[in-house]
Scaffold this active site. Sequence first.
Site, mmCIF file in Angstrom:
data_model
loop_
_atom_site.group_PDB
_atom_site.id
_atom_site.type_symbol
_atom_site.label_atom_id
_atom_site.label_comp_id
_atom_site.label_asym_id
_atom_site.label_seq_id
_atom_site.Cartn_x
_atom_site.Cartn_y
_atom_site.Cartn_z
ATOM 1 N N ASP A 24 0.827 -1.210 0.000
ATOM 2 C CA ASP A 24 0.000 0.000 0.000
ATOM 3 C C ASP A 24 0.860 1.259 0.000
ATOM 4 O O ASP A 24 0.655 2.176 0.792
ATOM 5 C CB ASP A 24 -0.934 0.013 1.208
ATOM 6 C CG ASP A 24 -1.740 -1.277 1.336
ATOM 7 O OD1 ASP A 24 -2.014 -1.701 2.470
ATOM 8 O OD2 ASP A 24 -2.074 -1.869 0.287
ATOM 9 N N GLU A 180 -10.883 0.106 -4.268
ATOM 10 C CA GLU A 180 -10.233 0.608 -3.051
ATOM 11 C C GLU A 180 -8.977 1.384 -3.432
ATOM 12 O O GLU A 180 -8.722 1.604 -4.611
ATOM 13 C CB GLU A 180 -9.878 -0.566 -2.124
ATOM 14 C CG GLU A 180 -9.007 -1.610 -2.791
ATOM 15 C CD GLU A 180 -8.870 -2.895 -1.980
ATOM 16 O OE1 GLU A 180 -9.525 -3.051 -0.929
ATOM 17 O OE2 GLU A 180 -8.083 -3.762 -2.406
HETATM 18 C C1 6LW Z 1 -5.687 -2.125 1.924
HETATM 19 C C2 6LW Z 1 -6.344 -2.217 0.590
HETATM 20 C C3 6LW Z 1 -5.526 -3.322 0.034
HETATM 21 O O1 6LW Z 1 -6.354 -1.336 2.851
HETATM 22 O O2 6LW Z 1 -5.354 -4.232 1.025
HETATM 23 O O3 6LW Z 1 -4.288 -4.184 -1.721
HETATM 24 C C4 6LW Z 1 -5.695 -3.600 2.284
HETATM 25 N N1 6LW Z 1 -5.005 -3.245 -1.130
HETATM 26 O O4 6LW Z 1 -6.234 -1.080 -0.222
HETATM 27 C C5 6LW Z 1 -4.667 -3.949 3.326
HETATM 28 O O5 6LW Z 1 -3.390 -3.785 2.756
#
Ligand code: 6LW
Length: 508
Positions: A24, A180
């Site tokens: 991240d 996300e």
């Molecule tokens: C993070 C989300 C993700 O909050 O995994 O790969 C979660 N992306 O954006 C935890 O790393």
Amino acid sequence: MPTSAPQAAPTVRANPVLAGFHPDPSVCRVGDDYYLACSSFEYYPGVPLFHSRDLVHWTQIGNALDRPEQLNIPLDSRSSGGVYAPTLRHHEGLFWLIVTNVSGDGNLIVTAADPAGPWSAPVFAPDVPGIDPDLAWDEDGTCWCTVAGVSQRRLDPATGKALSPTRQIWSGTPGAKAPEAPHLYRIGAYWYLLIAEGGTERGHGISVARARTPEGPFEPCPVNPILTHRSTDHPIQNTGHADLVQGPDGSWWMLLLGVRPAGGTPGWHVLGRETFLVPVAWQAEWPVVGELSLTLTALPWPLEPVPAVPARDDFDLADLSELRPHWISLRDRSPRHFSTTERPGWLTLHARGDGLDATDAVFLGRRQTDPSCGMRVLFDPAAGRGGLAVRLDEEHHYTVEADAREVRAVARIGPLRTVLAAQPRPPGPLVLRTEITETRALRDARTGPDTVTLGFEHPAEGFVVLACLDGRYLSTEVAGGFTGRVLGVYAAAGTVHIDWCEYQPASG
Ligand code: 6LW
């Protein structure tokens, strides 16, 4: 207007630019300096911070959440909870970091004049729901806060208060799960909304949309995802969760997470999600991602290599705060359980609970950053019990453990805990050792990713191997979760002491 991608040049070094569990990534540029922050989950201190001058060589300069008032992770909280994805930005002379403590206070904001710290006390943002918060400011100083989902609100970052209702602004590609990791940028005539979607596993990908205003309406890129390695045999998988940044020459680059599976099918990754660098060009005012490779072509600016991290930590420290920033503990670092002064020149650990099998284990480690590597520690169990661990989480770890009588190799894999071998312990402090060797050739489709050798150095017999274990059981594909392996020392009962700890990448 953004410039096009740089011309190709000879390979200079390997991706990932931040090896080991550094997921991240969020990056910001201030003049000729770059700063990067990553997630840290159940580990304390939280949110490792890095500095670079060339986007390739990074030095850890601290951790943003390094005080209990900033980071409260309950000792009984689950692994891969704690601190999720941060966003790091620089605005009007101040560094801003917004991040989610999913095991505690939710979304919080800290600021700093110097990213090496100290960072401020947290401003909690209960009005901001969910995870993966992003901050972006428009020309009139309005701060827009966007979170996974993808929803947005205007925010007063000084107070954490929402200044407008939450609005859904994009749901990503129809049918793709988990939109996300949003980041909002003003670039040229557009506002760009970069997201990850497909889930952080093999289906992960990066998509983008654009609008004329920061609140939309957003038009998806016609060729989303702009980057994914799903359904390929590319050595870098799970590519997603990216942040855009301009290089020193004005070209555009993306830092993103990916994994390096090893072994036969399905492929196991043991170092967690690592940070990679890839070039970005612009066509018809859309970002076009270049080839993501384990080898990086030279960047069109001089590289500034950074000093290597010394292999050995001697723990000759006047205070715990002098530990180098790459050392991490589980959920806290209470001076009741960690000391570098009780036995001068030694790290002293006082056990709490049930050793490594418990969420409140007294453990101090550093990320495994090389597929093949080793760790040696000079360990004195005194009247206690503890040792050297290769840890993924409370239910998945391999250890060389010593007490007053014995030294033994122990494997914890899910519900199973097995003592694989034990020998009488030579008197006095003892070098405990693990060697990790990545699989180079597949014996068959089921070959594991690496072999973890556990043992100790006998004064007369040299390296005594107690066990050689398949590393797949310490992989994310087996254990689940969001972290990667951490190698370090722990106390399981009573008090133990460590004189020094040495981490060595394997040569070749
Ligand atoms: C993070 C989300 C993700 O909050 O995994 O790969 C979660 N992306 O954006 C935890 O790393």
